[in-house]
Design an enzyme around this catalytic site. Structure first.
Site, PDB file in Angstrom:
ATOM      1  N   GLU A  51       0.709  -1.117   0.131  1.00  0.00           N
ATOM      2  CA  GLU A  51       0.058  -0.008   0.021  1.00  0.00           C
ATOM      3  C   GLU A  51       0.737   1.235   0.035  1.00  0.00           C
ATOM      4  OE1 GLU A  51      -2.559  -0.213   3.321  1.00  0.00           O
ATOM      5  OE2 GLU A  51      -3.295   2.018   2.966  1.00  0.00           O
ATOM      6  N   ASP A  62      -4.852  10.996   9.314  1.00  0.00           N
ATOM      7  CA  ASP A  62      -3.639  10.137   9.672  1.00  0.00           C
ATOM      8  C   ASP A  62      -3.085  10.904  10.879  1.00  0.00           C
ATOM      9  OD1 ASP A  62      -2.821   8.162   7.667  1.00  0.00           O
ATOM     10  OD2 ASP A  62      -2.991   9.749   6.409  1.00  0.00           O
ATOM     11  N   TYR A 177     -11.300  -2.891   2.991  1.00  0.00           N
ATOM     12  CA  TYR A 177     -10.384  -2.500   4.104  1.00  0.00           C
ATOM     13  C   TYR A 177     -11.258  -2.161   5.230  1.00  0.00           C
ATOM     14  CZ  TYR A 177      -6.350   0.137   6.171  1.00  0.00           C
ATOM     15  OH  TYR A 177      -5.126   0.521   6.617  1.00  0.00           O
TER      16      TYR A 177
END
Lengths: 277, 415
Positions: A51, A62, A177
């Site tokens: 990834e 993030d 995911y």
């Protein structure tokens, strides 16, 4: 079109009775040359799927580790064009390891969705995860990706309830995911039992392989997830290590990453054996 | 635009889009929350009890309605300038919408009151917000204290340095102020950090966004709570003058004070509407905050809008002497109103804003915030070209006490 690298790789791991290890690194971190070295070292160290983060100035989902990785990469001058050139170079020696881009929509929009999909496919990219592009807004990117045979990997989270899940799965491809914790990358870790329950629930809803990420740092944590999920994603722990090595001005960063990934890969490969015993 | 009625006030559409702008560009973890907020807001809007409680608080706690004040000496000064330019017949009548007289000293509280009532309806027990100049942070800390909810404010470390009085105010009001050290250490980074907090604490936390931007339904609900400015101004000018104004002027960062004034007038096609972006050190430099004049369409902070960015889609830093306008984006409804041409967007530089600031101090005995000083600068530029029988309403969205240190430094005065 070549055969689908993602489905081939998931099938191969399943045939070996194990989960796949997905390793996340930010492209161009700490600089493009080192990053190319890291990329080249990952498959041999045991990464089944790569990834690859597309750096962005404002990575809202993030945590600090990947924020710093993004800034190191941008500080070194990484562009989307340079990122794709690095992947094309990687493909000269590795035609099998799937590469999924992960990032935010604005750099793709600036590049142009059609031009992006065409260039990504030509470079040897297999799919994309676009964090801030939920199904409701994906119409601007999906046709371009589909036209060039690229997967748009969707995310399910602890807040994705039964009412929401069909919207997430509609048009999902490659794999699903599962974001194990409501939060940012590299922060808290979810309880293994909660992850197992979520994977069971998702598997009942889709034939796609389920990859689990967020909060997975150690070989032990990776193994616990690999016992249930089709793939385990490790990101911040690797990016942290790259950052620490870059700070020491180490010249063997790819080798260090390979050692770390090797330990994760061994744990993932043994996970179901331990589980069975 | 609503195809059936032709109204420009019908947006956004069901998915939160104003033409090509707006939308919900958020991480999947937040999507169920955003959808829940949308439903809760729709239910609140339809509930007369919600409206009644909001109106009561706006009247007795905020101090609304704010006056619409005819500024005689500013008007006189403008006419003197017009005459000196050879146009003795020119110089429009200037009215100021006095939202700086609200509790906490700016328009921000109109929105915070509305959102905290919504938070309470949704059973949320913790409040977070981002702030640039600190005005929205102070307003959020104020309503959190009023309703007894714990509150965390994210503020760029650089803004904390230049807005010390507001940081202290927030702390006095019981809020925790978290310094954001990432990125450019200003408003955009504070918003990133607030979004990170929200995604981590979705179960109990309500995010009070301070401007008419962010993922749908925020641009719509912030606008709705701020349109009290325009609704009052419309009724007040009809009372004073018996007619609508010829021109509306407001400064724009994210654009909440501007959309609040403009929106009730959008269908009055004879009313010219001008929004003023901050052009910092000049549009020909890279140090400005004019995302319409100097930006391109892109996606940031949950919405598609006009953004300052480089050719790779990386967000660039904004600059303005006013911390409240120092943001590389703009609310999506403004991006749309710009695209369709209904609202005209101009800009004012740091030095023009400083002149506007001093002009209002001198002529009217009002110390404006640096944000509306940009609007005053534009009024000083446009009013001398308009006839004496024409009417301008400028939005005085904040008072300037918080800015006196910045202004002193810019004027080379040590205090």
């Amino acid at each position: 079109m070549s055969t689908d690298r993602l489905s081939t790789r998931f099938a191969a791991c399943a045939a070996q009775g194990r989960a796949a290890l997905v390793t996340f690194v930010t492209a161009g971190d700490p600089d493009l040359a080192t990053s190319a070295g890291i990329l080249a070292a990952l498959p041999g160290a045991g990464a089944d799927i790569i990834e690859l983060g597309m750096p962005f100035t404002d990575p809202m989902a993030d945590g600090p580790a990947i924020q710093r990785g993004n800034l190191r990469s941008l500080g070194a001058g990484t562009t989307l064009k340079a990122l794709l050139a690095m992947v094309a170079e990687f493909r000269q020696t590795d035609a099998a390891t799937p590469i999924v881009l992960m990032g935010y929509f604005n750099p793709i929009l600036a590049f142009g969705p059609e031009r992006f999909a065409q260039a990504a496919r030509a470079a040897g990219i297999d799919g994309c995860i676009v964090v801030d592009l939920p199904p409701e807004e994906a119409g601007e990117l999906v046709p371009a990706l589909s036209a060039h045979g690229l997967h748009l990997v969707r995310l399910a989270t602890p807040t994705t309830d039964a009412a929401r899940l069909p919207a997430v799965l509609d048009g999902a491809s490659g794999f699903l995911y599962y974001v194990a914790v409501a939060g940012i990358t590299g922060a808290n870790s979810a309880a293994a039992a909660d992850i197992a329950a979520a994977v069971t629930r998702l598997k009942a809803a889709t034939p796609l392989p389920i990859a689990v990420g967020f909060g997975v740092r150690t070989p032990e944590q990776a193994a616990a997830i690999a016992a249930h999920a089709d793939a385990v994603v490790v990101g911040s722990a690797i990016v942290d290590a790259i950052g620490a090595a870059a700070e020491q001005r180490a010249n063997d960063i790819p080798a260090r990453v390979a050692v770390q990934v090797g330990a994760l890969a061994a744990a993932v490969r043994d996970a179901r054996k331990d589980h069975a015993a | 635009m609503n195809a059936e009625t032709g109204s420009l006030r019908a947006g956004p559409d069901a998915n939160g889009h104003f033409g090509p702008f707006g939308g919900r560009y958020v991480a999947e973890t937040l999507m169920p929350l955003i959808l829940e907020l949308e439903q809760a807001y729709a239910a609140a809007k339809a509930d007369p009890a919600f409206r009644a409680e909001l109106d009561d608080l706006l009247k007795h706690y905020v101090g609304r309605p704010s006056p619409l004040y005819f500024a005689p000496r500013l008007t006189e000064e403008i006419r003197r300038v017009a005459a000196a330019q050879g146009r003795p017949e020119c110089g429009a009548k200037i009215y100021l919408k006095r939202d700086e007289l609200n509790h906490t000293g700016a328009h921000k509280i109109n929105n915070c009151i509305g959102q905290i009532l919504l938070a309470r309806r949704m059973g949320k027990t913790r409040i977070i917000a981002e702030t640039g100049a600190g005005q929205h942070g102070v307003a959020t800390a104020t309503v959190a204290a009023r309703f007894g909810l714990p509150c965390t404010i994210y503020m760029g470390a650089r803004d904390i340095e230049r807005q010390a009085p507001n940081v202290f105010r927030m702390k006095l009001l019981g809020a925790e102020v978290k310094a954001v050290e990432s990125g450019s250490r200003t408003l955009k980074d504070a918003m990133n950090e607030a979004l990170r907090d929200w995604v981590t604490n979705v179960h109990d936390t309500f995010y009070i966004i301070g401007t008419a931007a962010g993922p749908h339904p925020y641009p719509e609900l912030v606008r709705d709570f701020q349109t009290v400015i325009g609704r009052e101004a419309r009724a007040q000018i009809l009372e004073h003058e018996g007619r609508l104004p010829d021109l509306l002027v407001a400064s724009i960062g994210g654009g909440s004070n501007a959309i609040g004034l403009f929106h009730p007038f959008l269908d009055d096609r004879d009313v010219r509407i001008v929004g003023i972006e901050a052009s910092g050190k000049g549009l020909d430099t890279h140090e400005h905050a004019a995302s319409l004049a100097g930006g391109r369409a892109g996606v940031l902070h949950g919405n598609k809008t006009m953004l300052l960015q480089d050719e790779d889609g990386q967000i660039t830093e904004a600059h303005s002497i006013s911390a409240g306008l120092d943001y590389p984006g703009i609310g999506p409804e403004h991006a749309w109103l710009h695209a369709i041409g209904r609202v005209e967007y101009q800009s004012a530089t740091d030095s023009e804003a400083l002149e506007g600031f001093q002009l209002l101090c001198r002529t009217e005995g009002i110390i404006p915030a640096l944000e509306p000083s940009h609007a005053i600068a534009a009024v000083a530029r446009i009013a001398p070209t308009m006839g004496k029988d024409q009417i301008i309403i400028a939005n005085l969205c904040g008072r300037g006490d918080k800015d006196i240190f910045t202004v002193a430094a810019a004027l080379g005065v040590s205090i």
